[in-house]
Design a protein around this motif. Structure first.
Motif, PDB file in Angstrom:
ATOM      1  N   TYR A 153       5.281   4.748  32.370  1.00 49.69           N
ATOM      2  CA  TYR A 153       4.753   3.482  31.846  1.00 49.69           C
ATOM      3  C   TYR A 153       3.649   3.749  30.816  1.00 49.69           C
ATOM      4  O   TYR A 153       3.631   3.135  29.746  1.00 49.69           O
ATOM      5  CB  TYR A 153       4.233   2.619  33.001  1.00 49.69           C
ATOM      6  N   ALA A 154       2.742   4.685  31.134  1.00 46.82           N
ATOM      7  CA  ALA A 154       1.663   5.039  30.198  1.00 46.82           C
ATOM      8  C   ALA A 154       2.259   5.583  28.897  1.00 46.82           C
ATOM      9  O   ALA A 154       1.817   5.217  27.794  1.00 46.82           O
ATOM     10  CB  ALA A 154       0.729   6.065  30.831  1.00 46.82           C
ATOM     11  N   PHE A 155       3.292   6.416  29.027  1.00 46.35           N
ATOM     12  CA  PHE A 155       3.947   7.006  27.849  1.00 46.35           C
ATOM     13  C   PHE A 155       4.555   5.912  26.964  1.00 46.35           C
ATOM     14  O   PHE A 155       4.379   5.917  25.740  1.00 46.35           O
ATOM     15  CB  PHE A 155       5.018   8.003  28.329  1.00 46.35           C
ATOM     16  N   THR A 156       5.265   4.949  27.595  1.00 42.98           N
ATOM     17  CA  THR A 156       5.889   3.873  26.809  1.00 42.98           C
ATOM     18  C   THR A 156       4.827   3.012  26.117  1.00 42.98           C
ATOM     19  O   THR A 156       5.035   2.578  24.984  1.00 42.98           O
ATOM     20  CB  THR A 156       6.788   2.962  27.678  1.00 42.98           C
ATOM     21  N   LEU A 157       3.698   2.797  26.788  1.00 45.63           N
ATOM     22  CA  LEU A 157       2.622   2.005  26.165  1.00 45.63           C
ATOM     23  C   LEU A 157       2.038   2.732  24.958  1.00 45.63           C
ATOM     24  O   LEU A 157       1.806   2.119  23.912  1.00 45.63           O
ATOM     25  CB  LEU A 157       1.522   1.697  27.187  1.00 45.63           C
ATOM     26  N   PHE A 158       1.815   4.043  25.103  1.00 43.09           N
ATOM     27  CA  PHE A 158       1.284   4.827  23.970  1.00 43.09           C
ATOM     28  C   PHE A 158       2.257   4.779  22.791  1.00 43.09           C
ATOM     29  O   PHE A 158       1.849   4.663  21.635  1.00 43.09           O
ATOM     30  CB  PHE A 158       1.040   6.285  24.393  1.00 43.09           C
ATOM     31  N   ARG A 159       3.558   4.863  23.097  1.00 37.22           N
ATOM     32  CA  ARG A 159       4.563   4.826  22.034  1.00 37.22           C
ATOM     33  C   ARG A 159       4.566   3.478  21.323  1.00 37.22           C
ATOM     34  O   ARG A 159       4.660   3.405  20.107  1.00 37.22           O
ATOM     35  CB  ARG A 159       5.947   5.128  22.618  1.00 37.22           C
ATOM     36  N   LYS A 160       4.457   2.401  22.119  1.00 40.66           N
ATOM     37  CA  LYS A 160       4.433   1.051  21.534  1.00 40.66           C
ATOM     38  C   LYS A 160       3.209   0.875  20.639  1.00 40.66           C
ATOM     39  O   LYS A 160       3.307   0.344  19.530  1.00 40.66           O
ATOM     40  CB  LYS A 160       4.393   0.003  22.649  1.00 40.66           C
ATOM     41  N   VAL A 161       2.035   1.337  21.133  1.00 42.13           N
ATOM     42  CA  VAL A 161       0.791   1.218  20.354  1.00 42.13           C
ATOM     43  C   VAL A 161       0.937   1.978  19.048  1.00 42.13           C
ATOM     44  O   VAL A 161       0.615   1.452  17.965  1.00 42.13           O
ATOM     45  CB  VAL A 161      -0.414   1.744  21.172  1.00 42.13           C
ATOM     46  N   SER A 162       1.465   3.188  19.120  1.00 42.51           N
ATOM     47  CA  SER A 162       1.596   4.019  17.921  1.00 42.51           C
ATOM     48  C   SER A 162       2.551   3.363  16.912  1.00 42.51           C
ATOM     49  O   SER A 162       2.269   3.325  15.706  1.00 42.51           O
ATOM     50  CB  SER A 162       2.078   5.405  18.357  1.00 42.51           C
ATOM     51  N   LYS A 163       3.676   2.807  17.397  1.00 44.76           N
ATOM     52  CA  LYS A 163       4.655   2.166  16.505  1.00 44.76           C
ATOM     53  C   LYS A 163       4.053   0.910  15.857  1.00 44.76           C
ATOM     54  O   LYS A 163       4.204   0.693  14.644  1.00 44.76           O
ATOM     55  CB  LYS A 163       5.914   1.801  17.286  1.00 44.76           C
ATOM     56  N   LEU A 164       3.364   0.120  16.656  1.00 38.67           N
ATOM     57  CA  LEU A 164       2.766  -1.114  16.122  1.00 38.67           C
ATOM     58  C   LEU A 164       1.671  -0.803  15.105  1.00 38.67           C
ATOM     59  O   LEU A 164       1.532  -1.503  14.097  1.00 38.67           O
ATOM     60  CB  LEU A 164       2.221  -1.976  17.269  1.00 38.67           C
ATOM     61  N   GLU A 165       0.895   0.248  15.370  1.00 43.87           N
ATOM     62  CA  GLU A 165      -0.164   0.634  14.415  1.00 43.87           C
ATOM     63  C   GLU A 165       0.457   1.062  13.082  1.00 43.87           C
ATOM     64  O   GLU A 165      -0.048   0.719  12.018  1.00 43.87           O
ATOM     65  CB  GLU A 165      -1.027   1.753  15.010  1.00 43.87           C
ATOM     66  N   THR A 166       1.572   1.805  13.157  1.00 42.20           N
ATOM     67  CA  THR A 166       2.275   2.225  11.939  1.00 42.20           C
ATOM     68  C   THR A 166       2.796   1.003  11.182  1.00 42.20           C
ATOM     69  O   THR A 166       2.643   0.893   9.951  1.00 42.20           O
ATOM     70  CB  THR A 166       3.459   3.157  12.299  1.00 42.20           C
ATOM     71  N   ASP A 167       3.442   0.079  11.917  1.00 41.11           N
ATOM     72  CA  ASP A 167       3.983  -1.143  11.293  1.00 41.11           C
ATOM     73  C   ASP A 167       2.882  -1.953  10.613  1.00 41.11           C
ATOM     74  O   ASP A 167       3.056  -2.440   9.496  1.00 41.11           O
ATOM     75  CB  ASP A 167       4.669  -2.023  12.352  1.00 41.11           C
ATOM     76  N   LEU A 168       1.767  -2.074  11.300  1.00 38.71           N
ATOM     77  CA  LEU A 168       0.644  -2.856  10.764  1.00 38.71           C
ATOM     78  C   LEU A 168       0.093  -2.213   9.493  1.00 38.71           C
ATOM     79  O   LEU A 168      -0.161  -2.907   8.494  1.00 38.71           O
ATOM     80  CB  LEU A 168      -0.452  -2.976  11.825  1.00 38.71           C
ATOM     81  N   ALA A 169      -0.042  -0.888   9.530  1.00 36.76           N
ATOM     82  CA  ALA A 169      -0.550  -0.176   8.349  1.00 36.76           C
ATOM     83  C   ALA A 169       0.399  -0.350   7.169  1.00 36.76           C
ATOM     84  O   ALA A 169      -0.039  -0.573   6.027  1.00 36.76           O
ATOM     85  CB  ALA A 169      -0.717   1.305   8.685  1.00 36.76           C
TER      86      ALA A 169
END
Lengths: 83, 219
Positions: free
Chosen positions: A60-76
């Motif tokens: 669960y922690a791994f999936t959350l980190f992946r989601k955060v990283s993807k969303l940060e990339t999308d936002l940038a």
């Protein structure tokens, strides 16, 4: 009225037939000390419990980190495109 | 990312890495033996399941009554997901313990049944949230509050009704040799809970920011 009585009698006869087919126990048997008993080992259950809990939380922690990283990339990317 | 999240994760990981040594050193329970050691993962996850339900319900109430603040909604969503995760751990580890201690995987008795109902309710919260479409945040907030209302029933069910499950009086009577690994494990799980809560709220915040940025780019 006669039809209802006939239906009730039919159902009673059917339930009696079903009950008669079930074999009654022969009686109580004394406890045999040497009879094989279920011996369920505890260690695998404890191991499975801890493994499942830790794997579930780590995943669960791994999936959350992946989601955060993807969303940060999308936002940038979106902010860069806006400029 | 807030600095507290990785810090909490590191502390939780270090404490969880040390916990097997403490749990191994704890004496096995007199009647249940080794299988009772599932307690040190079952109880912390069960408490945090109830805590997550309270946070979700409280945040939902704040969201509904306090002017639809997005922060409250984000906290409710994050807590609902954590309730599902910690509830799942509770519901899976309990039967593993019960199979050896009671001889059955599951019994439809008050504690187990109410816990399952509450867990299903948070499953419903997430389904409403995911597939409910516009306005689902209001409906899910209602579901979250209903989930919170079940917490006292789940907690005190073992004292109100006759049940196979140990009562809430077990904790105060716990000897220090069993109390230390329990509270160690509980603190580790709590740090992990806080880190996961922070991460999940961050996902919601970023999603909202991406949606806004996308709307800006389109408009």
């Amino acid at each position: 009225m006669i039809k209802r009585i006939a239906t009730t009698c039919g159902l009673l006869a059917l339930s009696w037939t079903v009950a008669a087919q079930q074999t009654a126990p022969d009686g109580f048997k004394p406890f045999d000390e040497n009879a094989p008993r279920e011996t369920l080992p505890a260690a695998p259950l404890v191991f499975i419990a801890y493994a499942l809990a830790w794997v579930a939380l780590a995943f669960y922690a791994f999936t959350l980190f992946r989601k955060v990283s993807k969303l940060e990339t999308d936002l940038a990317e979106l902010r860069r495109a806006k400029r | 990312m807030p600095r507290a999240i990785p810090l909490f994760l590191i502390v939780a990981a270090a404490m969880l890495a040390a916990s097997p040594f403490l749990i191994d050193a704890a004496p096995p329970e007199a009647t249940m033996g080794l299988v009772q050691k599932i307690f040190y993962v079952h109880l912390p996850s069960a408490i945090l399941f109830l805590v997550a339900a309270l946070i979700c319900g409280g945040s939902s109430a704040v969201y509904l009554a306090g002017g639809r603040k997005p922060g409250a909604d984000r906290a409710a969503v994050a807590a609902a997901e954590l309730a599902i995760i910690f509830g799942l751990i509770t519901i899976v580890t309990g039967p593993l313990w019960g199979r050896k201690a009671w001889g059955v995987w599951w019994a439809w008795e008050p504690r187990l049944t109410s816990t399952l109902v509450m867990w299903l309710l948070f499953g419903a919260y997430s389904l409403v949230r995911r597939f409910g479409g516009p306005g689902s945040e209001l409906l899910s907030a209602g579901v979250g509050m209903f989930g919170m209302a079940l917490v006292p029933f789940v907690y005190w069910s073992v004292n109100f009704w006759r049940t196979l499950h140990p009562k809430t009086t077990v904790l105060p009577t716990l000897p220090a040799s069993m109390g230390l690994p329990l509270w160690w494990s509980f603190v580790a799980f709590t740090f992990l809970f806080m880190a996961l809560m922070g991460l999940r709220m961050r996902v919601e915040r970023l999603r909202a920011a991406v949606d806004d940025a996308f709307a800006d780019a389109e408009g």
